[in-house]
Design a protein around this motif. Structure first.
Motif: not given
Length: 345
Positions: A314-322
């Motif tokens: 997603q736009a602006g999503e971090s590696q940790e989040s994805v």
């Protein structure tokens, strides 16, 4: 109409400016390739760069050209350090050589003066005994002179050998640096990217996806029942199973896809310019490919399957989040019976 004319003039000026900058860049690359003609790798990269910018320009072409320039810059930094070391060694050798020549000149000058003195004495005496003594002294002086010359020659040869050894060491160091730069991002067992390599690739692909406004999918794979496989058949079979999965992934994925080992039996595949539906199709092909091949242990076929979770960045999503979203989808796939591919929320 006036505005349109001015707009056309600006457009023409922009095209001329672009062409002028390209001409300057071509001149710079030409002079650089001539200066570094002996370095075949740099020459090849410059040729790639020239071919890249020779066609129509777009953001992807500029990005590729930037990558080539960055690689050339990194290589030149290594060459610069090596040249500095080589120059320092060469300066030491030249300084030593000059010192030896000066000392040899002093020795030779003293020897010449003694010869002149002996010649003058010889011309004034007829005493055979004295002549014999003078001959012995001359021979002794000559031997000493030869010994000094031989020592200086040996010193010079040793200095030259030192320079040659230093150059060999520099060449070896450059090779090792290049190999280390590659190995530091590589998993030693499977040969694909390790976690550090994944971090670098994720930043690169995220930036590219943002610039070109394309989708990027993050797939997390985990071999089913891997602990049982290790406990039953041993760690060697477990390692072979990991390699077996990686080979199947490589055979199925595209050249632009990024395959990495996240840790243990977990793998991450970055799928650039790929929708969730397309990513699911790719992973399904990998799963089918696994069943077509035979993983054998002691002539017995072992079934290797995996579960996977897929998340679209997603736009602006971090590696940790994805990763977290893909991991949650992977957990549902495991809980739902394994050997499944689940799309993240």
């Amino acid at each position: 109409k006036q505005f349109c004319r001015r707009f056309d003039e600006c457009g023409e000026s922009g095209r001329k400016l672009q062409q002028g900058l390209l001409n300057l860049l071509n001149m710079l690359m030409k002079s650089t390739s001539e200066l570094l003609a002996e370095d075949q790798w740099v020459g090849a990269q410059i040729n790639k760069l020239r071919e890249t910018i020779s066609g129509p320009l777009d953001l992807q072409v500029i990005e590729q050209a930037e990558q080539y320039l960055e690689e050339i810059t990194q290589r030149q930094e290594i060459i610069r350090r090596n040249l500095s070391e080589a120059k320092l060694t060469l300066k030491k050798m030249v300084t030593s050589l000059i010192t030896n020549i000066e000392e040899l000149s002093d020795t030779t000058g003293g020897y010449q003066e003694k010869l002149e003195q002996y010649s003058e004495i010889i011309s004034k005496t007829d005493d055979i005994k004295e002549l014999n003594q003078l001959l012995v002294q001359i021979m002794e002086e000559t031997k000493q002179m030869q010994k000094s010359a031989l020592n200086y020659r040996n010193d010079f040869l040793a200095a030259r050998a030192e320079v040659s050894l230093a150059q060999d060491k520099i060449n070896q160091l450059e090779t090792e640096l290049q190999e280390m730069g590659e190995k530091v991002h590589e998993d030693h067992l499977t040969g694909i990217l390790n976690r550090r390599g994944l971090d670098t690739a994720f930043e690169r692909e995220t930036s590219r996806s943002t610039r070109h406004e394309t989708s990027l999918c993050f797939a997390l794979l985990d071999i089913d029942n891997f602990k049982l496989l290790n406990d039953t058949h041993g760690h060697k079979v477990g390692d072979d199973a990991l390699v077996y999965l990686v080979e199947s992934v490589k055979d199925t994925t595209r050249p632009e896809d990024v395959v990495s080992r996240y840790g243990g039996e977990e793998f991450v595949i970055l799928l650039p310019n790929t929708s969730l539906e397309e990513a699911t199709q790719i992973l399904s092909r990998i799963r089918r490919n696994l069943t077509k091949k035979f993983f054998l242990h002691e002539n017995k076929r072992l079934l290797i399957t995996f579960s996977a979770g897929i998340a679209q960045l997603q736009a602006g999503e971090s590696q940790e989040s994805v990763f977290k979203r893909a991991d949650e989808a992977l957990y549902r796939a495991k809980k739902g019976g394994k050997n499944q591919i689940i799309i993240a929320d």
